[in-house]
Design a protein around this motif. Sequence first.
Motif, PDB file in Angstrom:
ATOM      1  N   TYR A 116      22.824  -2.325   0.141  1.00 17.75           N
ATOM      2  CA  TYR A 116      23.055  -1.139  -0.681  1.00 17.75           C
ATOM      3  C   TYR A 116      21.732  -0.489  -1.069  1.00 17.75           C
ATOM      4  O   TYR A 116      20.778  -1.172  -1.439  1.00 17.75           O
ATOM      5  CB  TYR A 116      23.811  -1.516  -1.961  1.00 17.75           C
ATOM      6  CG  TYR A 116      25.242  -1.940  -1.731  1.00 17.75           C
ATOM      7  CD1 TYR A 116      26.240  -0.985  -1.550  1.00 17.75           C
ATOM      8  CD2 TYR A 116      25.595  -3.281  -1.690  1.00 17.75           C
ATOM      9  CE1 TYR A 116      27.562  -1.368  -1.347  1.00 17.75           C
ATOM     10  CE2 TYR A 116      26.908  -3.672  -1.489  1.00 17.75           C
ATOM     11  CZ  TYR A 116      27.888  -2.713  -1.316  1.00 17.75           C
ATOM     12  OH  TYR A 116      29.191  -3.100  -1.118  1.00 17.75           O
ATOM     13  N   THR A 117      21.678   0.831  -0.975  1.00 19.26           N
ATOM     14  CA  THR A 117      20.491   1.573  -1.395  1.00 19.26           C
ATOM     15  C   THR A 117      20.893   2.630  -2.421  1.00 19.26           C
ATOM     16  O   THR A 117      21.935   3.271  -2.284  1.00 19.26           O
ATOM     17  CB  THR A 117      19.807   2.255  -0.194  1.00 19.26           C
ATOM     18  OG1 THR A 117      20.724   3.171   0.438  1.00 19.26           O
ATOM     19  CG2 THR A 117      19.349   1.227   0.826  1.00 19.26           C
ATOM     20  N   THR A 118      20.067   2.821  -3.439  1.00 21.56           N
ATOM     21  CA  THR A 118      20.369   3.764  -4.514  1.00 21.56           C
ATOM     22  C   THR A 118      19.992   5.194  -4.121  1.00 21.56           C
ATOM     23  O   THR A 118      19.319   5.429  -3.122  1.00 21.56           O
ATOM     24  CB  THR A 118      19.596   3.381  -5.793  1.00 21.56           C
ATOM     25  OG1 THR A 118      18.184   3.479  -5.519  1.00 21.56           O
ATOM     26  CG2 THR A 118      19.930   1.955  -6.222  1.00 21.56           C
ATOM     27  N   ARG A 119      20.405   6.148  -4.935  1.00 26.75           N
ATOM     28  CA  ARG A 119      20.108   7.557  -4.671  1.00 26.75           C
ATOM     29  C   ARG A 119      18.602   7.808  -4.611  1.00 26.75           C
ATOM     30  O   ARG A 119      18.141   8.673  -3.873  1.00 26.75           O
ATOM     31  CB  ARG A 119      20.720   8.434  -5.770  1.00 26.75           C
ATOM     32  CG  ARG A 119      22.235   8.506  -5.730  1.00 26.75           C
ATOM     33  CD  ARG A 119      22.754   9.342  -6.885  1.00 26.75           C
ATOM     34  NE  ARG A 119      24.215   9.393  -6.901  1.00 26.75           N
ATOM     35  CZ  ARG A 119      24.912   9.958  -7.873  1.00 26.75           C
ATOM     36  NH1 ARG A 119      24.289  10.521  -8.901  1.00 26.75           N
ATOM     37  NH2 ARG A 119      26.230   9.968  -7.815  1.00 26.75           N
ATOM     38  N   GLU A 120      17.871   7.039  -5.389  1.00 29.56           N
ATOM     39  CA  GLU A 120      16.418   7.203  -5.403  1.00 29.56           C
ATOM     40  C   GLU A 120      15.805   6.906  -4.035  1.00 29.56           C
ATOM     41  O   GLU A 120      14.676   7.318  -3.746  1.00 29.56           O
ATOM     42  CB  GLU A 120      15.789   6.299  -6.466  1.00 29.56           C
ATOM     43  CG  GLU A 120      15.947   6.796  -7.896  1.00 29.56           C
ATOM     44  CD  GLU A 120      17.379   6.730  -8.405  1.00 29.56           C
ATOM     45  OE1 GLU A 120      18.190   5.979  -7.820  1.00 29.56           O
ATOM     46  OE2 GLU A 120      17.698   7.445  -9.377  1.00 29.56           O
ATOM     47  N   GLN A 175      24.384   1.015   3.240  1.00 33.17           N
ATOM     48  CA  GLN A 175      25.462   1.711   2.524  1.00 33.17           C
ATOM     49  C   GLN A 175      24.912   2.246   1.206  1.00 33.17           C
ATOM     50  O   GLN A 175      24.024   1.641   0.607  1.00 33.17           O
ATOM     51  CB  GLN A 175      26.617   0.754   2.238  1.00 33.17           C
ATOM     52  CG  GLN A 175      27.814   1.365   1.527  1.00 33.17           C
ATOM     53  CD  GLN A 175      28.624   2.264   2.449  1.00 33.17           C
ATOM     54  OE1 GLN A 175      28.748   1.983   3.639  1.00 33.17           O
ATOM     55  NE2 GLN A 175      29.152   3.345   1.913  1.00 33.17           N
ATOM     56  N   ASN A 176      25.463   3.402   0.755  1.00 37.45           N
ATOM     57  CA  ASN A 176      25.030   3.904  -0.540  1.00 37.45           C
ATOM     58  C   ASN A 176      25.519   3.003  -1.676  1.00 37.45           C
ATOM     59  O   ASN A 176      26.616   2.467  -1.638  1.00 37.45           O
ATOM     60  CB  ASN A 176      25.478   5.339  -0.791  1.00 37.45           C
ATOM     61  CG  ASN A 176      26.931   5.620  -0.478  1.00 37.45           C
ATOM     62  OD1 ASN A 176      27.225   6.582   0.194  1.00 37.45           O
ATOM     63  ND2 ASN A 176      27.853   4.787  -0.935  1.00 37.45           N
ATOM     64  N   TYR A 177      24.652   2.837  -2.659  1.00 37.45           N
ATOM     65  CA  TYR A 177      24.982   2.027  -3.836  1.00 37.45           C
ATOM     66  C   TYR A 177      26.099   2.673  -4.644  1.00 37.45           C
ATOM     67  O   TYR A 177      26.987   2.002  -5.172  1.00 37.45           O
ATOM     68  CB  TYR A 177      23.731   1.873  -4.698  1.00 37.45           C
ATOM     69  CG  TYR A 177      23.966   1.323  -6.092  1.00 37.45           C
ATOM     70  CD1 TYR A 177      23.995  -0.051  -6.313  1.00 37.45           C
ATOM     71  CD2 TYR A 177      24.143   2.175  -7.184  1.00 37.45           C
ATOM     72  CE1 TYR A 177      24.206  -0.565  -7.584  1.00 37.45           C
ATOM     73  CE2 TYR A 177      24.352   1.674  -8.463  1.00 37.45           C
ATOM     74  CZ  TYR A 177      24.384   0.306  -8.654  1.00 37.45           C
ATOM     75  OH  TYR A 177      24.590  -0.189  -9.917  1.00 37.45           O
ATOM     76  N   GLN A 178      26.054   3.988  -4.735  1.00 40.51           N
ATOM     77  CA  GLN A 178      26.977   4.710  -5.604  1.00 40.51           C
ATOM     78  C   GLN A 178      27.451   5.972  -4.898  1.00 40.51           C
ATOM     79  O   GLN A 178      26.683   6.869  -4.589  1.00 40.51           O
ATOM     80  CB  GLN A 178      26.286   5.075  -6.919  1.00 40.51           C
ATOM     81  CG  GLN A 178      27.198   5.727  -7.947  1.00 40.51           C
ATOM     82  CD  GLN A 178      26.502   5.847  -9.299  1.00 40.51           C
ATOM     83  OE1 GLN A 178      25.349   5.464  -9.452  1.00 40.51           O
ATOM     84  NE2 GLN A 178      27.215   6.366 -10.293  1.00 40.51           N
ATOM     85  N   ILE A 184      31.123   3.250  -7.887  1.00 35.79           N
ATOM     86  CA  ILE A 184      29.927   2.493  -7.520  1.00 35.79           C
ATOM     87  C   ILE A 184      30.309   1.507  -6.414  1.00 35.79           C
ATOM     88  O   ILE A 184      30.990   0.516  -6.642  1.00 35.79           O
ATOM     89  CB  ILE A 184      29.344   1.764  -8.737  1.00 35.79           C
ATOM     90  CG1 ILE A 184      28.934   2.790  -9.812  1.00 35.79           C
ATOM     91  CG2 ILE A 184      28.145   0.910  -8.325  1.00 35.79           C
ATOM     92  CD1 ILE A 184      28.342   2.188 -11.063  1.00 35.79           C
ATOM     93  N   ASP A 185      29.867   1.817  -5.204  1.00 39.44           N
ATOM     94  CA  ASP A 185      30.242   1.010  -4.046  1.00 39.44           C
ATOM     95  C   ASP A 185      29.734  -0.427  -4.139  1.00 39.44           C
ATOM     96  O   ASP A 185      30.341  -1.343  -3.588  1.00 39.44           O
ATOM     97  CB  ASP A 185      29.688   1.647  -2.765  1.00 39.44           C
ATOM     98  CG  ASP A 185      30.369   2.974  -2.447  1.00 39.44           C
ATOM     99  OD1 ASP A 185      31.399   3.253  -3.075  1.00 39.44           O
ATOM    100  OD2 ASP A 185      29.863   3.713  -1.588  1.00 39.44           O
TER     101      ASP A 185
END
Length: 270
Positions: A116-120, A175-178, A184-185
Amino acid sequence: MLRFLNKQKTLRKIRTNLETMPDFISNTLTHWTGRSKTDEEAFAIIEQIITTRKLLLTYCPNYPRLPENRQLKTMMICFTDIPLNLSREQCERFGKFGIGFSKEVMISYGANPVLYTTREMNENVEKFISLVGRLQSEEVDREWRDATLNNDVGDRYQFTSEQFYAMAELAGFMQNYQYSDTSIDYYQREWRINYETLPKAIGMEPQVNPGQGAIHGSIGAGARRKIACSMLYALNDIDYLVVPRDFQARAEQLVDGLRAEIKIYEDEIN
């Protein structure tokens, strides 16, 4: 032979780790189904998975909110290792019919937890996806490896096919974190098997060995029609089925003679 021995050593380590699994993580990977379907339709999917011994994989976006030209789509099937007693929110989102597989065996087939990776990190993710796409274009047409066709430059990026496919396969687990402010995935604790990581049957030939992938063809109808691939598994890979009480008798008949247990949704999901 050495590769086989290393794999067996890795599986022994995995088995030891699974035996000491904390209560908030399951040693079974559950695939839930039933979202936007009737109970009969959802049970029919469970029946199909068992009678065919195949899991269907379809293309899904890894980062749905990124621009289309920076999008990464992966042929996958998803699971979760959330224990059943903590799965109410998961079931509300994906359905109350589930089939649970041995985590140890699924790992040997190529299952991996999602990164998972965050929007940042989106800017870096876009750059990474762009690079994968660029290298894929180069991989498709490898004429540039001939220096005479490329102004004597030769191999521009100095990468092998194996290196490219390793990068592409790893990208498939991102995959996106959120997904949104209310979704929130990361809480799904997703695992997945990606088609690119599977040993392949030739064309659409039937698979022979569990863990082998093949092209399946089109599924669905109309706007929901899509291409699918499949992965063969062994029936004794199944730990349990989760069904509502009204489907208990049919589920017991479905797994008769197997080691799989029947879990009743109303009893298991808190």
